[in-house]
Motif scaffolding. Structure first.
Motif, short mmCIF file in Angstrom:
data_model
loop_
_atom_site.label_atom_id
_atom_site.label_comp_id
_atom_site.label_asym_id
_atom_site.label_seq_id
_atom_site.Cartn_x
_atom_site.Cartn_y
_atom_site.Cartn_z
N PRO A 1 1.72 66.56 -18.10
CA PRO A 1 1.89 65.16 -18.53
C PRO A 1 2.88 64.45 -17.61
O PRO A 1 3.85 65.05 -17.15
N VAL A 2 2.63 63.20 -17.35
CA VAL A 2 3.51 62.44 -16.48
C VAL A 2 4.48 61.65 -17.34
O VAL A 2 4.12 61.10 -18.37
N ASN A 3 5.69 61.62 -16.87
CA ASN A 3 6.80 61.10 -17.62
C ASN A 3 7.12 59.67 -17.19
O ASN A 3 7.39 59.42 -16.02
N TYR A 4 7.09 58.75 -18.12
CA TYR A 4 7.45 57.37 -17.81
C TYR A 4 8.67 56.99 -18.62
O TYR A 4 8.64 57.04 -19.84
N ALA A 5 9.75 56.65 -17.93
CA ALA A 5 10.99 56.33 -18.65
C ALA A 5 11.28 54.84 -18.61
O ALA A 5 12.37 54.40 -18.92
N LEU B 1 3.69 66.39 -27.33
CA LEU B 1 5.13 66.48 -27.12
C LEU B 1 5.56 67.94 -26.95
O LEU B 1 6.33 68.28 -26.05
N SER B 2 5.03 68.79 -27.83
CA SER B 2 5.40 70.20 -27.75
C SER B 2 4.90 70.81 -26.45
O SER B 2 5.60 71.60 -25.82
N TYR B 3 3.68 70.41 -26.06
CA TYR B 3 3.14 70.95 -24.80
C TYR B 3 4.05 70.55 -23.64
O TYR B 3 4.39 71.38 -22.79
N GLY B 4 4.48 69.28 -23.64
CA GLY B 4 5.36 68.82 -22.57
C GLY B 4 6.70 69.55 -22.61
O GLY B 4 7.25 69.93 -21.57
N ALA B 5 7.20 69.76 -23.83
CA ALA B 5 8.48 70.45 -23.95
C ALA B 5 8.37 71.89 -23.45
O ALA B 5 9.28 72.42 -22.82
N ALA B 6 7.22 72.52 -23.71
CA ALA B 6 7.06 73.93 -23.33
C ALA B 6 6.72 74.10 -21.85
O ALA B 6 7.22 75.01 -21.18
N ASN B 7 5.86 73.23 -21.32
CA ASN B 7 5.37 73.43 -19.95
C ASN B 7 6.02 72.52 -18.93
O ASN B 7 5.79 72.67 -17.73
N GLY B 8 6.77 71.53 -19.42
CA GLY B 8 7.41 70.62 -18.48
C GLY B 8 6.57 69.37 -18.26
O GLY B 8 5.39 69.32 -18.60
N THR B 9 7.22 68.34 -17.72
CA THR B 9 6.53 67.09 -17.39
C THR B 9 6.84 66.76 -15.94
O THR B 9 7.75 67.34 -15.34
N ARG B 10 6.07 65.83 -15.37
CA ARG B 10 6.32 65.45 -13.98
C ARG B 10 6.69 63.98 -13.91
O ARG B 10 6.32 63.20 -14.78
N GLY C 1 -1.23 59.98 -18.31
CA GLY C 1 -2.06 60.79 -17.43
C GLY C 1 -2.75 61.92 -18.18
O GLY C 1 -3.10 62.95 -17.60
N VAL C 2 -2.92 61.72 -19.48
CA VAL C 2 -3.50 62.75 -20.34
C VAL C 2 -4.93 62.34 -20.70
O VAL C 2 -5.19 61.17 -20.94
N VAL C 3 -5.84 63.31 -20.71
CA VAL C 3 -7.22 63.02 -21.12
C VAL C 3 -7.37 63.39 -22.59
O VAL C 3 -7.24 64.56 -22.95
#
Lengths: 291, 445, 298
Positions: B324-328, B390-399, B156-158
């Motif tokens: 960022p959206v998280n897909y596991a 990755l760092s952005y997701g780690a710092a701001n969270g993911t959904r 979900g990232v541009v």
């Protein structure tokens, strides 16, 4: 409308009006271009890099990347590429042609020797079979292959393709064998040849034309078949050329150069085979062999 | 005489049919200690992750001398369709690529065709490594795990091409967040005016448009609503929010607004995701709807060093961050029909070790690890640009991605979005249709 | 050579019927095994529900009910019929016109070879090529249109209204070659004296084509039309490789739908019901077509 070229005196049968001739020439030129240009394009683009393809989709300019071919041959991660697909396609084709030619020619010849009433009844079987649509067979094919454990086996798919070619093979060859000269068979009988020996030693060698024609028709079908293959050959190392092509884009994570190299490798060899044998194919078609 | 040779031919054919049925590779004897000699382990994977599996495989081969490993590459389409048949056939792989949000997973569970992996989980304490929420979502109804998630995908990232943006003097927000539709349209219109395609999205790929829905839904729905959306297909969870709720339809309306304002490339509905990626990698499109591995894919494709950075689409509710959206669902399983299940378990244990999870970031070119890692392991020796997202997701969270959690029958909304774009369905009608699918799932669960 | 020589009785070469039957049986049994047995299997499966693994559960007519109450089933039929009719008519017309244009001359030999090439190339390759060539910006067709100033961003495959016609066009491109050769064969069998006589009467090429060639090749055309209807009704590769049934299900023909139902959604029972219904429609087309073909052959 273009001015018509002067009709040559040799072609005395045809004295066309200039408008008609002009239209006919226009049709010939346009249709020929429409057919030739895509093949030229495939070859041009198969030698270009991804960036050049996007900058000039017509393929006339850009860098020269013959590497596309080894890339496509080896596959994106070196596991399954056109090398393997070609091997599988050849295996499938050889098995299919062996099965269809062996069983088909025997049946076509020996049904032709049956009394007319029985002959017609026997020929009903391939006739009815040609009306059954493939999509109504797919799931049972899948079930049977699953049960036999032959999913992902190109040679087993080759046997199936060969059996599926039988109706056409039998119908076409049967039409030919019906007209097979009686005197040759009688001569063979006088020489003390049995019926089966007559078939193998006299009839078959004299029928290479129709056999080749039907074989080529079957080859074209087998070489391009995807609907059944898609269901029976899943793993990437078992796939044939057309199946590989269908998943090639995804496999290459959208690298177009090798994809076009793949298209070239899928089309050029069979076209060469056709050009070498085109006479016999054309004969086969006029004998009534359909797809 | 001839007849006999003919019959022999037929018999030969039949025999070849049967023979091809038999598989080579020997079967494991559970009473003996593990040995690699004479065995061939078959490992499936997508193009993105095969490099990781090959590294782990090489380690395994050192442990078990003589072991051969065959890597089968799957396309996204195979993962969601015919792989079910491969996994249940006698030609089953030992390590199978079974994403948990795609139909084969549930069908395989229902038919009890997977081996439980409690011991693999225990070996690396995955229960805690994944965190409670993810760990529970990876377990089957019987409470046991049948898969391991080896990587998260942030999607979900541009992604945008910096060279194009600076050539056209397009400025981007420093915090990666496009604030409003107006700002987005300024960018896309500038790209179009400069002769570039704007946002490349594979409208024919059957999942690309849903990614946008997934990234915007958390900016429209409250977290309670989101939790209910991702779980209320299960009859045990009461329905507190419908798909006809404005929190859902607002996202659809936004998608339509984007389409109507030509935010997407020309012909988006006729392009699958490889074609779309190619459009971006070749520099014809300024932006790409992508995921954490898109830059690696684009670089591999274009064979040049593209300078890329990321942005997020404007939120539905102003002021909320789009994350960022998280897909596991990048998950592996061991089929019941696997020939070497014990070796396959060793492979999974190695893959899930903390050290290899950290190294996998680099091997894959920037994929997020599936388990929580200490920061030192996370960033050590990694190129900065691959780590940025990755760092952005780690710092701001993911959904959580709605579509990557709910069953594919409900989450595959691309056909609906296509109909929305072409005016064949309205957002309200789509909501109603999704309610219907949800109720059908509830009544069958 | 005596035609139908085997029908003559009492020759020394007469093959005893048990031997003939025995040698014919493998092929006949093979045909029954791969065509008729699976067809019965499909009919049986259509009354069950099966997910691809495990046992099939009998469900009676539920699969058929589900299909008949699904509006997209009817739209699939509509799309398939549209696709079939347009493709078959386009193919037969173009095959006839092109065949008539290469009647004589040295050039004709070359053109016959060249014009047959699309039938040789694997259908998947043809479809993958055209799908790419028709993409906006990066495709050759758009590239060409861009060069002559008509814009290079036409996205035909992305338009639910146009996609089906694009697929039809590619189907025609790939499909003309085969009937083309059949029609060429039929024209060649017309005695040249007939044309000579017409020429003496002062008939031009167009009139000859209309008044002599067309009526004389009508039986072949009728047969080709029936075959093309059946083949295109079953056609899978071109549609699958170009659109996979999209966009917005605008090209979701029955064969594509069956593949998706069975092998992507694992609804094998419903897919089997679809296969049975498709066969029923097809047999109807075949019967009507054969009657039509017989009448025009008579």
């Amino acid at each position: 409308m273009k001015p018509s070229p002067k009709s040559s005196p040799k072609r005395s049968l045809k004295l066309p009006s200039s408008a008609g001739a002009g239209a006919s020439w226009l049709l010939k030129i346009v249709w020929t271009l429409l057919i030739v240009v895509p093949f030229v394009q495939i070859i041009l683009l198969s030698l270009r890099s991804m960036a050049s393809i996007y900058n000039d989709p017509l393929g006339f300019s850009g860098d020269w990347v013959p590497r596309n071919f080894p890339d496509a041959w080896a596959g994106p991660s070196g596991t399954a590429g056109f090398g393997l697909y070609t091997r599988n396609s050849v295996l499938v084709a050889v098995v299919a042609l062996a099965v269809s030619t062996a069983l088909g020619s025997l049946a076509a010849y020996f049904t032709a020797t049956l009394p007319p009433k029985w002959r017609r009844r026997a020929m009903l079987v391939p006739l009815i079979a040609t009306t059954v649509p493939t999509i109504a067979l797919l799931i049972p094919f899948f079930q049977a292959f699953n049960l036999l454990g032959t999913l992902n086996s190109p040679s087993a798919v080759g046997v199936l393709y060969g059996l599926l070619c039988l109706p056409t093979t039998v119908l076409v060859l049967h039409a030919f064998f019906l007209d097979f000269p009686e005197d040759i068979r009688e001569a063979a009988a006088m020489d003390g040849l049995g019926h089966v020996e007559t078939f193998f030693r006299m009839v078959l060698p004299l029928s290479t034309g129709p056999l080749g024609a039907v074989g080529l028709l079957n080859l074209i079908w087998v070489w391009g078949e995807t609907q059944i293959g898609l269901v029976l050959l899943h793993s990437s190392d078992a796939q044939t050329i057309p199946l590989g092509l269908l998943s090639f884009q995804g496999r290459f994570v959208s690298n177009l150069g090798p994809m076009f190299a793949g298209l070239a490798m899928a089309t050029v060899p069979i076209i060469v085979v056709y050009i070498v044998f085109h006479r016999s194919i054309n004969k086969g078609i006029s004998l009534g062999g359909f797809r | 005489m001839k007849r006999r040779s003919y019959l022999a031919g037929v018999a030969g054919l039949a025999a070849s049919l049967v023979l091809t049925a038999c598989n080579n590779g020997g079967t494991e004897d559970p009473s003996e200690p593990l040995s690699g000699a004479g065995k061939t382990l078959v490992v499936q994977g997508s193009a993105y992750f095969l490099p990781v599996f090959k590294e782990v495989g090489a380690q395994l081969q050192q442990q078990l001398p003589g072991l051969q490993i065959r890597y089968d590459e799957l396309t996204g389409e195979q993962e969601s369709s015919t792989n079910l048949q491969v996994v249940t056939s006698d030609a089953a792989p030992d390590v199978a690529d079974i994403p948990t949000n795609l139909p084969p997973y549930r069908t395989l569970l229902k038919a009890q065709q997977l081996i439980p992996l409690d011991d693999v989980w225990a070996a690396n304490d995955l229960e805690n490594g994944y965190g409670k929420g993810l760990a529970n979502s990876l377990k089957a109804d019987d409470g046991r795990p049948y898969v391991v998630s080896y990587s998260r995908t942030l999607y979900g990232v541009v992604w945008y091409n910096k060279a194009i943006f600076s050539k056209l003097n397009i400025t981007v927000p420093a915090d990666h967040q496009i604030a409003s539709m107006a700002d987005l349209l300024t960018i896309t219109n500038a790209l179009r005016a400069g002769g570039y395609q704007p946002l490349a999205a594979g409208g024919a790929s059957n999942y690309h448009l849903t990614w946008i829905l997934d990234s915007l839904l958390p900016t429209s729905a409250t977290s309670e609503q989101l939790t209910n959306f991702v779980s209320n297909f299960n009859s045990k969870v009461p329905v507190t929010v419908d798909y006809t709720d404005p929190s859902f339809t607002a996202v659809l309306d936004r998608l339509k607004e984007m389409y109507d304002n030509k935010v997407f490339q020309d012909g988006t509905l006729g392009m699958d995701s490889p074609t779309t990626n190619a459009l971006f990698a070749s520099g014809k499109a300024g932006m790409l709807m992508g995921h954490d591995l898109s830059p690696t894919g684009a670089k591999k494709t274009s064979k040049t060093d593209l300078d890329l950075d990321f942005l997020f689409l404007p939120p539905i509710n102003p002021g909320v961050k789009t994350l960022p959206v998280n897909y596991a669902g990048n998950t592996l399983a061991i089929p019941k029909k696997a020939k070497n299940p014990a070796i396959a378990k060793e492979f999974l244990k190695l893959l899930m070790s903390k050290e290899n999870q950290a190294k996998a970031i680099k091997w894959s070119g920037g994929a997020a690890p599936a388990i929580d890692l200490p920061t030192s392991l996370l960033t050590e020796g990694k190129p900065a640009n691959e780590m940025a997202l990755l760092s952005y997701g780690a710092a701001n969270g993911t959904r959580d991605g709605w579509a990557s959690i709910v069953p594919a029958k409900l989450g595959t909304t691309d056909p609906y979005i296509e109909k929305l774009f072409t005016g064949k369905m309205t957002a309200a009608e789509i909501g109603k249709a999704l309610n219907g699918i949800r109720d059908e799932l509830r009544s069958s669960s | 050579m005596t035609p139908h020589a085997f029908r003559r009785r009492g020759t020394t070469a007469k093959v005893p019927w048990p031997l003939a039957l025995m040698l014919s049986l493998p092929a006949l049994v093979g045909i029954v095994v791969v065509f008729l047995v699976p067809f019965v299997g499909t009919i049986r499966l259509s009354f069950t529900t099966w997910f691809g693994v495990g046992e099939a559960q009998p469900v009676g007519l539920r699969n058929y009910d589900a299909l008949f109450s699904d509006p997209t089933f009817y739209s699939s039929i509509r799309i398939t019929v549209l696709y079939t009719l347009l493709s078959a008519v386009g193919i037969v017309v173009l095959a006839t016109v092109t065949a008539m244009s290469v009647r004589r001359g040295r050039l004709a030999t070359v053109l016959r070879i060249v014009w047959f090439l699309p039938a040789i190339a694997p259908g998947a390759a043809v479809a993958v090529f055209w799908a790419f060539a028709l993409q906006p910006v990066s495709g050759a067709v758009n590239g060409l249109l861009g060069k002559v100033g008509l814009g290079n961003t036409h996205a035909w495959l992305a338009s639910p209204r146009h996609a089906i016609y694009v697929v039809v066009a590619v189907t025609i491109w790939a499909g003309v070659a085969f009937p083309f050769l059949l029609v060429v064969g039929a024209i060649e069998r017309i005695a040249p004296e007939i044309y000579e006589a017409a020429q003496l009467d002062g008939a031009g090429a167009a009139r000859q084509a209309y008044h002599i060639t067309l009526p004389l090749i009508r039986p072949v055309l009728a047969m080709v039309t029936v075959l093309e209807l059946i083949w295109n009704f079953n056609s899978f590769t071109t549609v699958w490789a170009m659109t996979k049934g999209g966009p917005a299900e605008a090209t979701n023909t029955l064969p594509v739908r069956l593949y998706i139902d069975a092998f992507q959604n694992f609804e094998f029972g419903e897919a089997a019901a679809l296969g049975v219904l498709t066969s029923v429609i097809l047999v109807a087309i075949g019967l009507v077509g054969l009657r039509f073909a017989n009448r025009s052959a008579a």
